[in-house]
Design an enzyme around this catalytic site. Structure first.
Site, PDB file in Angstrom:
ATOM      1  N   ARG A  71      76.529 163.672 -27.355  1.00  0.00           N
ATOM      2  CA  ARG A  71      77.860 163.890 -26.793  1.00  0.00           C
ATOM      3  C   ARG A  71      77.716 164.200 -25.308  1.00  0.00           C
ATOM      4  NH1 ARG A  71      80.645 167.664 -31.534  1.00  0.00           N
ATOM      5  NH2 ARG A  71      80.550 166.092 -33.197  1.00  0.00           N
ATOM      6  N   ASP A  73      78.669 164.747 -21.309  1.00  0.00           N
ATOM      7  CA  ASP A  73      79.723 165.404 -20.539  1.00  0.00           C
ATOM      8  C   ASP A  73      80.438 164.406 -19.637  1.00  0.00           C
ATOM      9  OD1 ASP A  73      78.932 167.894 -21.568  1.00  0.00           O
ATOM     10  OD2 ASP A  73      77.442 168.157 -19.979  1.00  0.00           O
ATOM     11  N   TYR A 108      66.507 161.415 -22.174  1.00  0.00           N
ATOM     12  CA  TYR A 108      67.388 161.468 -21.010  1.00  0.00           C
ATOM     13  C   TYR A 108      66.584 161.228 -19.744  1.00  0.00           C
ATOM     14  CZ  TYR A 108      71.413 163.564 -23.490  1.00  0.00           C
ATOM     15  OH  TYR A 108      72.480 163.795 -24.315  1.00  0.00           O
ATOM     16  N   ARG A 150      70.926 169.502 -17.592  1.00  0.00           N
ATOM     17  CA  ARG A 150      71.429 169.791 -16.246  1.00  0.00           C
ATOM     18  C   ARG A 150      71.041 171.203 -15.791  1.00  0.00           C
ATOM     19  NH1 ARG A 150      77.519 168.927 -16.764  1.00  0.00           N
ATOM     20  NH2 ARG A 150      77.449 169.647 -14.598  1.00  0.00           N
TER      21      ARG A 150
END
Length: 259
Positions: free
Chosen positions: A51, A53, A111, A201
């Site tokens: 999911r 952002d 990622y 992040r």
């Protein structure tokens, strides 16, 4: 009878509120479900491997769903790409075994985070797709910082406090900073069995502050030890983050022979 599929989706997250459908704003989930409803003639629920952002991009988001068995992977990919908006693209569609779920069946997520260290990173052709930091970073310091993350740890300090996850332990299998070949800057490639909300992040923001000398490297150890006197740096901008791929066992695609 419904046929289960896995679609691999690319999307530019710039104009989305994120993957998940929300009360307001444009979401990737809503765009895909709207197209699938047109193809199936009834509402279709989709499930993603992660999911993302608002502002986060995807190079290979796994999305599972079921459609009537008249659809083949080839025809479905062509139809999806003909109807989806230009900031979404279906790279591949595979048929799966019954019971497949893009999130629950993933064994690993990957990622990438991109940072531009030169002045030209502020170009409108780069700024929406990387962190236009514009400052030199010590690649050795970044690499040393990542070694502290490898293995299974409690990443509660790197998660959003309102998260409803049952636990905050993650197994980081790969975390590697490298120089970029396309532009001056660095890239983080990180792989784990799971990630928490904002986790990558927050990790990037904290490691960049370490590399800039704004905080000591052992802050990462204290954060992983859940030292309440230490907090992470602000999360790095969303637009530098990419969901690269999810990994699945081959058995989900080894379809039974039909008579």
């Amino acid at each position: 009878m419904p046929r289960p599929f896995l679609a691999t989706i690319h999307f530019d997250g710039s104009a989305f509120v994120g993957w998940q459908r929300q009360a307001e704003g444009r979401s990737v989930q809503a765009e895909i479900e709207a197209v699938l409803e047109r193809l199936a003639g009834h509402p279709v629920r989709v499930h993603a491997a992660g999911r993302t952002d608002a502002g986060v991009h995807a190079l290979g988001m796994g999305v599972s769903f079921a459609l009537p068995d008249r659809w083949t992977p080839f025809a479905l990919r062509r139809a999806l790409n003909g109807l989806l908006p230009r900031d979404c693209y279906v790279a591949e569609v595979k048929e799966t075994r019954a019971g497949f779920h893009a999130r629950r069946c993933a064994t690993e997520r990957r990622y990438r985070y991109l940072i531009g260290t030169d002045r030209d990173s502020r170009s409108p052709f780069r700024r929406p797709f990387e962190w236009a930091l514009g400052l030199d970073l010590d690649l050795t310091a970044l690499s040393q910082a990542t070694t502290r993350l490898i293995g299974e740890h409690d990443f509660k300090a790197f998660s959003v406090r309102r998260s409803r996850r049952p636990h905050t332990r993650c197994d980081i299998r790969v975390a590697r900073w490298t120089g970029r070949a396309d532009h001056p800057g660095v890239a983080l490639d990180i792989r784990a069995n799971r990630f928490l909300h904002h986790m990558v992040r927050m990790i990037v923001g904290t490691m960049v502050d370490v590399a800039l000398g704004r905080r000591p490297g052992d802050d990462l150890d204290r954060l992983l030890a859940l030292d309440s006197s230490v907090v992470t740096s602000p999360p790095a901008p969303a637009h530098g983050l990419y969901f690269v791929t999810a990994v699945y066992d081959d058995e989900w695609f080894a379809l039974p022979a039909t008579s």
